[in-house]
Design an enzyme around this catalytic site. Structure first.
Site, PDB file in Angstrom:
ATOM      1  N   GLY A 165       0.792  -1.224   0.000  1.00 36.16           N
ATOM      2  CA  GLY A 165       0.000   0.000   0.000  1.00 36.16           C
ATOM      3  C   GLY A 165       0.830   1.283   0.000  1.00 36.16           C
ATOM      4  O   GLY A 165       0.285   2.375  -0.013  1.00 36.16           O
ATOM      5  N   LYS A 201      -6.562   4.878 -13.715  1.00 39.37           N
ATOM      6  CA  LYS A 201      -7.863   5.419 -13.334  1.00 39.37           C
ATOM      7  C   LYS A 201      -8.308   4.681 -12.077  1.00 39.37           C
ATOM      8  O   LYS A 201      -8.035   3.491 -11.922  1.00 39.37           O
ATOM      9  CB  LYS A 201      -8.863   5.170 -14.465  1.00 39.37           C
ATOM     10  CG  LYS A 201     -10.178   5.897 -14.279  1.00 39.37           C
ATOM     11  CD  LYS A 201     -11.053   5.723 -15.521  1.00 39.37           C
ATOM     12  CE  LYS A 201     -12.430   6.289 -15.293  1.00 39.37           C
ATOM     13  NZ  LYS A 201     -12.434   7.750 -15.023  1.00 39.37           N
ATOM     14  N   HIS A 208     -11.494  -6.513  -4.675  1.00 34.00           N
ATOM     15  CA  HIS A 208     -10.143  -7.016  -4.954  1.00 34.00           C
ATOM     16  C   HIS A 208     -10.258  -8.538  -5.071  1.00 34.00           C
ATOM     17  O   HIS A 208     -10.570  -9.215  -4.098  1.00 34.00           O
ATOM     18  CB  HIS A 208      -9.185  -6.639  -3.814  1.00 34.00           C
ATOM     19  CG  HIS A 208      -7.831  -7.284  -3.941  1.00 34.00           C
ATOM     20  ND1 HIS A 208      -6.675  -6.564  -4.151  1.00 34.00           N
ATOM     21  CD2 HIS A 208      -7.449  -8.579  -3.894  1.00 34.00           C
ATOM     22  CE1 HIS A 208      -5.648  -7.395  -4.245  1.00 34.00           C
ATOM     23  NE2 HIS A 208      -6.087  -8.624  -4.083  1.00 34.00           N
ATOM     24  N   GLU A 275      -3.396 -10.290  -9.247  1.00 30.99           N
ATOM     25  CA  GLU A 275      -4.419  -9.473  -8.594  1.00 30.99           C
ATOM     26  C   GLU A 275      -5.214  -8.673  -9.621  1.00 30.99           C
ATOM     27  O   GLU A 275      -4.647  -8.103 -10.558  1.00 30.99           O
ATOM     28  CB  GLU A 275      -3.771  -8.507  -7.594  1.00 30.99           C
ATOM     29  CG  GLU A 275      -3.057  -9.221  -6.455  1.00 30.99           C
ATOM     30  CD  GLU A 275      -2.617  -8.289  -5.324  1.00 30.99           C
ATOM     31  OE1 GLU A 275      -2.443  -8.793  -4.206  1.00 30.99           O
ATOM     32  OE2 GLU A 275      -2.450  -7.075  -5.557  1.00 30.99           O
ATOM     33  N   ARG A 292       5.552 -14.453  -5.445  1.00 26.13           N
ATOM     34  CA  ARG A 292       5.975 -15.106  -4.196  1.00 26.13           C
ATOM     35  C   ARG A 292       4.774 -15.768  -3.565  1.00 26.13           C
ATOM     36  O   ARG A 292       3.651 -15.621  -4.046  1.00 26.13           O
ATOM     37  CB  ARG A 292       6.514 -14.038  -3.249  1.00 26.13           C
ATOM     38  CG  ARG A 292       5.473 -12.924  -3.074  1.00 26.13           C
ATOM     39  CD  ARG A 292       5.765 -12.008  -1.945  1.00 26.13           C
ATOM     40  NE  ARG A 292       5.007 -10.758  -2.019  1.00 26.13           N
ATOM     41  CZ  ARG A 292       3.779 -10.575  -1.544  1.00 26.13           C
ATOM     42  NH1 ARG A 292       3.115 -11.564  -0.980  1.00 26.13           N
ATOM     43  NH2 ARG A 292       3.173  -9.404  -1.655  1.00 26.13           N
ATOM     44  N   ARG A 338      -6.722 -11.625   9.431  1.00 25.06           N
ATOM     45  CA  ARG A 338      -5.362 -11.302   9.851  1.00 25.06           C
ATOM     46  C   ARG A 338      -5.441 -10.601  11.199  1.00 25.06           C
ATOM     47  O   ARG A 338      -6.142  -9.590  11.331  1.00 25.06           O
ATOM     48  CB  ARG A 338      -4.696 -10.361   8.852  1.00 25.06           C
ATOM     49  CG  ARG A 338      -4.506 -10.934   7.480  1.00 25.06           C
ATOM     50  CD  ARG A 338      -3.559 -10.037   6.705  1.00 25.06           C
ATOM     51  NE  ARG A 338      -3.577 -10.353   5.283  1.00 25.06           N
ATOM     52  CZ  ARG A 338      -2.680  -9.893   4.414  1.00 25.06           C
ATOM     53  NH1 ARG A 338      -1.708  -9.086   4.836  1.00 25.06           N
ATOM     54  NH2 ARG A 338      -2.742 -10.206   3.148  1.00 25.06           N
TER      55      ARG A 338
HETATM   56  P1  ADP Z   1      -0.085  -9.785   0.630  1.00 22.90           P
HETATM   57  O1  ADP Z   1      -1.254  -9.727  -0.260  1.00 22.90           O
HETATM   58  O2  ADP Z   1       0.653 -11.071   0.580  1.00 22.90           O
HETATM   59  O3  ADP Z   1      -0.352  -9.282   1.994  1.00 22.90           O
HETATM   60  P2  ADP Z   1       1.425  -7.415   0.534  1.00 22.90           P
HETATM   61  O4  ADP Z   1       1.749  -6.622  -0.692  1.00 22.90           O
HETATM   62  O5  ADP Z   1       0.536  -6.809   1.544  1.00 22.90           O
HETATM   63  O6  ADP Z   1       0.889  -8.766  -0.022  1.00 22.90           O
HETATM   64  O7  ADP Z   1       2.807  -7.824   1.208  1.00 22.90           O
HETATM   65  C1  ADP Z   1       2.990  -8.901   2.118  1.00 22.90           C
HETATM   66  C2  ADP Z   1       4.016  -8.519   3.128  1.00 22.90           C
HETATM   67  O8  ADP Z   1       5.176  -8.050   2.511  1.00 22.90           O
HETATM   68  C3  ADP Z   1       3.544  -7.430   4.043  1.00 22.90           C
HETATM   69  O9  ADP Z   1       4.074  -7.746   5.315  1.00 22.90           O
HETATM   70  C4  ADP Z   1       4.147  -6.181   3.474  1.00 22.90           C
HETATM   71  O10 ADP Z   1       4.373  -5.225   4.492  1.00 22.90           O
HETATM   72  C5  ADP Z   1       5.441  -6.721   2.902  1.00 22.90           C
HETATM   73  N1  ADP Z   1       5.893  -6.066   1.664  1.00 22.90           N
HETATM   74  C6  ADP Z   1       5.210  -5.899   0.518  1.00 22.90           C
HETATM   75  N2  ADP Z   1       5.956  -5.326  -0.427  1.00 22.90           N
HETATM   76  C7  ADP Z   1       7.167  -5.109   0.117  1.00 22.90           C
HETATM   77  C8  ADP Z   1       8.395  -4.544  -0.346  1.00 22.90           C
HETATM   78  N3  ADP Z   1       8.522  -4.085  -1.598  1.00 22.90           N
HETATM   79  N4  ADP Z   1       9.445  -4.486   0.502  1.00 22.90           N
HETATM   80  C9  ADP Z   1       9.315  -4.951   1.758  1.00 22.90           C
HETATM   81  N5  ADP Z   1       8.190  -5.495   2.249  1.00 22.90           N
HETATM   82  C10 ADP Z   1       7.131  -5.577   1.465  1.00 22.90           C
HETATM   83  P1  ADP Z   2       0.182  -3.200  -3.419  1.00 23.45           P
HETATM   84  O1  ADP Z   2       1.434  -3.515  -4.155  1.00 23.45           O
HETATM   85  O2  ADP Z   2       0.371  -2.234  -2.326  1.00 23.45           O
HETATM   86  O3  ADP Z   2      -0.554  -4.438  -3.017  1.00 23.45           O
HETATM   87  P2  ADP Z   2      -1.903  -2.828  -5.466  1.00 23.45           P
HETATM   88  O4  ADP Z   2      -1.622  -2.277  -6.819  1.00 23.45           O
HETATM   89  O5  ADP Z   2      -2.160  -4.291  -5.376  1.00 23.45           O
HETATM   90  O6  ADP Z   2      -0.699  -2.400  -4.500  1.00 23.45           O
HETATM   91  O7  ADP Z   2      -3.120  -2.035  -4.858  1.00 23.45           O
HETATM   92  C1  ADP Z   2      -3.483  -2.133  -3.496  1.00 23.45           C
HETATM   93  C2  ADP Z   2      -4.999  -1.980  -3.354  1.00 23.45           C
HETATM   94  O8  ADP Z   2      -5.434  -0.738  -3.892  1.00 23.45           O
HETATM   95  C3  ADP Z   2      -5.803  -3.029  -4.107  1.00 23.45           C
HETATM   96  O9  ADP Z   2      -5.992  -4.178  -3.338  1.00 23.45           O
HETATM   97  C4  ADP Z   2      -7.112  -2.304  -4.377  1.00 23.45           C
HETATM   98  O10 ADP Z   2      -7.943  -2.372  -3.244  1.00 23.45           O
HETATM   99  C5  ADP Z   2      -6.668  -0.868  -4.567  1.00 23.45           C
HETATM  100  N1  ADP Z   2      -6.481  -0.527  -5.992  1.00 23.45           N
HETATM  101  C6  ADP Z   2      -5.367  -0.716  -6.734  1.00 23.45           C
HETATM  102  N2  ADP Z   2      -5.519  -0.265  -7.986  1.00 23.45           N
HETATM  103  C7  ADP Z   2      -6.769   0.237  -8.062  1.00 23.45           C
HETATM  104  C8  ADP Z   2      -7.532   0.891  -9.088  1.00 23.45           C
HETATM  105  N3  ADP Z   2      -7.017   1.141 -10.291  1.00 23.45           N
HETATM  106  N4  ADP Z   2      -8.794   1.271  -8.777  1.00 23.45           N
HETATM  107  C9  ADP Z   2      -9.306   1.067  -7.561  1.00 23.45           C
HETATM  108  N5  ADP Z   2      -8.644   0.476  -6.561  1.00 23.45           N
HETATM  109  C10 ADP Z   2      -7.386   0.069  -6.779  1.00 23.45           C
HETATM  110 MG    MG Z   3      -1.419  -5.847  -4.225  1.00 28.31          MG
END
Ligand code: ADP
Ligand code: ADP
Ligand code: MG
Length: 463
Positions: A165, A201, A208, A275, A292, A338
């Site tokens: 996020g 957009k 999700h 995703e 992963r 969680r």
């Molecule tokens: P998930 O859907 O598996 O929760 P997340 O994107 O939330 O995927 O990431 C899982 C874990 O990895 C979380 O603990 C998050 O804080 C950590 N994490 C995600 N991206 C990174 C990154 N680029 N570097 C370090 N930690 C990350």
């Molecule tokens: P991260 O690497 O932090 O997981 P994501 O690209 O998966 O980042 O986006 C995190 C969350 O943000 C998604 O689970 C979704 O809820 C929201 N999101 C991402 N892209 C969009 C979009 N284009 N429109 C609306 N919501 C979005």
């Molecule tokens: Mg994501």
């Protein structure tokens, strides 16, 4: 099979990997930081060693220390878990150069999919729909303004290297674009050392929905159905379930095929997650692929009976997948909550501390993945996730009832958690009906917290 696996991670996922290895007679090496000396993983692995100070940069992200540890303990493979180095292509390359099997896709595949802007292009070329937005990375705020004008506000500015996020900003109006761009970019540089940005957009009121992928080095690519992860706070998942109430069999088939196509296009090997956001009209768009094992993978394990971590080990050893697409059957319904050491009353601020008392739920259809024990001190340096409570039941309603009673059994004393909030979500009429989107928690938080306070007053007799 593999002989000895170094686990380049900590917490519940380190334990999860140890469990899979043990059942396959594979030895494990747990590495830990100075803050994690008393961790369960360090105690349950075949052997364990300290790799550095508490700060992640000095231990779990220290590639030299990890590779040295693998060499001196005679490992033939490294499992990166999630977070930390799990999506770092250079680390995957270095493992292979050191003669180790990296339990995950190759550095090249991670490079293609790990940059979120590049992954968008790759998905698009594979015929998978992506959210309208920039073609590849943005050159700067001027181009962002141009693309935002074309696709229309609101938009999401995203960091290519982003995750968890971070590096993401929602922009409602043109006048807010520049400030948001700079803030998101600064955050991305600080968190990921990379300021590359792209723009999408904002899909309004989406779900999700993600698909679990498993692929082997023989070219088989299989999906294991979806997980609905729409209950989020600050764009981070809190509750996940499978199957999703939002998918018809036809839509599931289409999205599953798109997920497999994206993975195939990348030459994917191992466990991964594709995703999507799904609009209320039923249009789905690729947002990213996580290269992963995912935090919420046990949800899929419960409904399919597959062991995804064992499957990862098999694939890394060069064996084919132990199931075909036709053999994947989803049965019943699974939910994960969680549990984080955090305070929902104060913007979910992390609240690490000593676990004064712990009681875990059990009984039919309950699974808890945690590295907690009574007396364990949750260190302040890492993620606030302390436990994953999962249930499996024949129907969604039975799964919800089972989750309510599992959360009623759960006792964690010593620091605040979001467990009471999760319990209330399980009673929310819209959640129970399955009518929710990613805005659910933001929209319901005040009401749910007020309810929690009232429950508290009634049970403790306090005013
Ligand atoms: P998930 O859907 O598996 O929760 P997340 O994107 O939330 O995927 O990431 C899982 C874990 O990895 C979380 O603990 C998050 O804080 C950590 N994490 C995600 N991206 C990174 C990154 N680029 N570097 C370090 N930690 C990350
Ligand atoms: P991260 O690497 O932090 O997981 P994501 O690209 O998966 O980042 O986006 C995190 C969350 O943000 C998604 O689970 C979704 O809820 C929201 N999101 C991402 N892209 C969009 C979009 N284009 N429109 C609306 N919501 C979005
Ligand atoms: Mg994501």
């Amino acid at each position: 099979m593999l002989k000895r696996v170094l686990i380049a991670n900590r917490g519940e996922i380190a334990l999860r990997i140890i469990r899979a290895c043990r059942e396959l007679d594979v030895e494990t090496v747990a590495v830990y930081s100075e803050a994690d000396e008393s961790s369960l993983a360090a105690q349950l692995a075949t052997c364990s060693l300290c790799i550095g100070p508490a700060r992640a940069a000095d231990s779990y992200l220290n590639q030299d220390a990890l590779l040295t540890a693998a060499r001196i303990t005679g490992c033939d493979a490294i499992h990166p878990g999630y977070g930390f180095l799990s999506e770092n292509p250079d680390f995957a390359d270095r493992c292979v150069q050191a003669g180790l099997k990296y339990i995950g896709p190759s550095g090249d595949v991670i490079r293609k999919m790990g940059s979120k802007a590049a992954a968008r292009t790759l998905a698009q070329n594979a015929g998978v729909p992506v959210v309208p937005g920039s073609d590849g990375p943005l050159s700067g705020v001027e181009q962002a303004r141009e693309v935002a004008g074309q696709v229309g506000y609101p938009v999401l500015l995203k960091a290519s290297a982003g995750g968890g996020g971070r590096g993401m900003r929602q922009v409602e109006r043109p006048e807010d674009l520049e400030g948001a761009y700079q803030a998101a970019q600064a955050e991305a540089v600080a968190c990921f050392g990379d300021g590359e940005m792209y723009l999408e957009k904002l899909v309004l009121n989406p779900r999700h929905i993600e698909f679990q992928i498993m692929a082997d080095s023989q070219g088989h690519v299989v999906h294991l159905g979806e997980r609905d992860c729409s209950i989020q706070r600050r764009r981070q998942k809190l509750v996940e379930e499978s199957p999703s109430r939002a998918l018809t069999p036809e839509l599931r088939e289409k999205m599953g095929a798109a997920a497999v196509a994206a993975a195939r296009a990348a030459g994917y090997v191992g466990a991964g997650t594709v995703e999507f956001v799904l609009s209320p009209e039923g249009d789905f768009y690729f947002i990213e692929m996580n290269t992963r094992i995912q935090v919420e993978h046990p949800v899929t394990e419960l409904v399919t009976g597959a062991d995804l971590v064992k499957e990862q080990l098999r694939v890394a050893a060069g064996l084919p997948l132990s199931f075909t697409q036709e053999e994947v059957k989803v049965s019943g319904h699974a939910i994960e909550c969680r549990i984080n050491a955090e305070d929902p009353e104060h913007e979910f601020r992390p609240c690490p501390g000593k676990t004064e008392f712990l009681h875990l739920p059990g009984g039919p259809g309950v699974r808890v993945d945690t590295a907690l024990y009574t007396g364990y001190e949750v260190p302040p340096y890492y993620d606030s996730l302390v436990a994953k409570v999962l249930v499996h039941a024949p129907t969604r309603l039975e799964a919800i009832r089972r989750m309510r009673r599992a959360l009623e059994e759960l006792v964690i004393e010593g620091y605040p958690t979001n467990a009471a909030l999760a319990h209330l979500i399980m009673h929310d009429p819209e959640f129970v009906r399955g009518q929710y989107d990613t805005g659910f928690l933001d929209g319901h938080l005040e009401k749910l917290l007020e309810l929690a306070r009232t429950c508290d007053q009634l049970t403790t007799g306090k005013e």
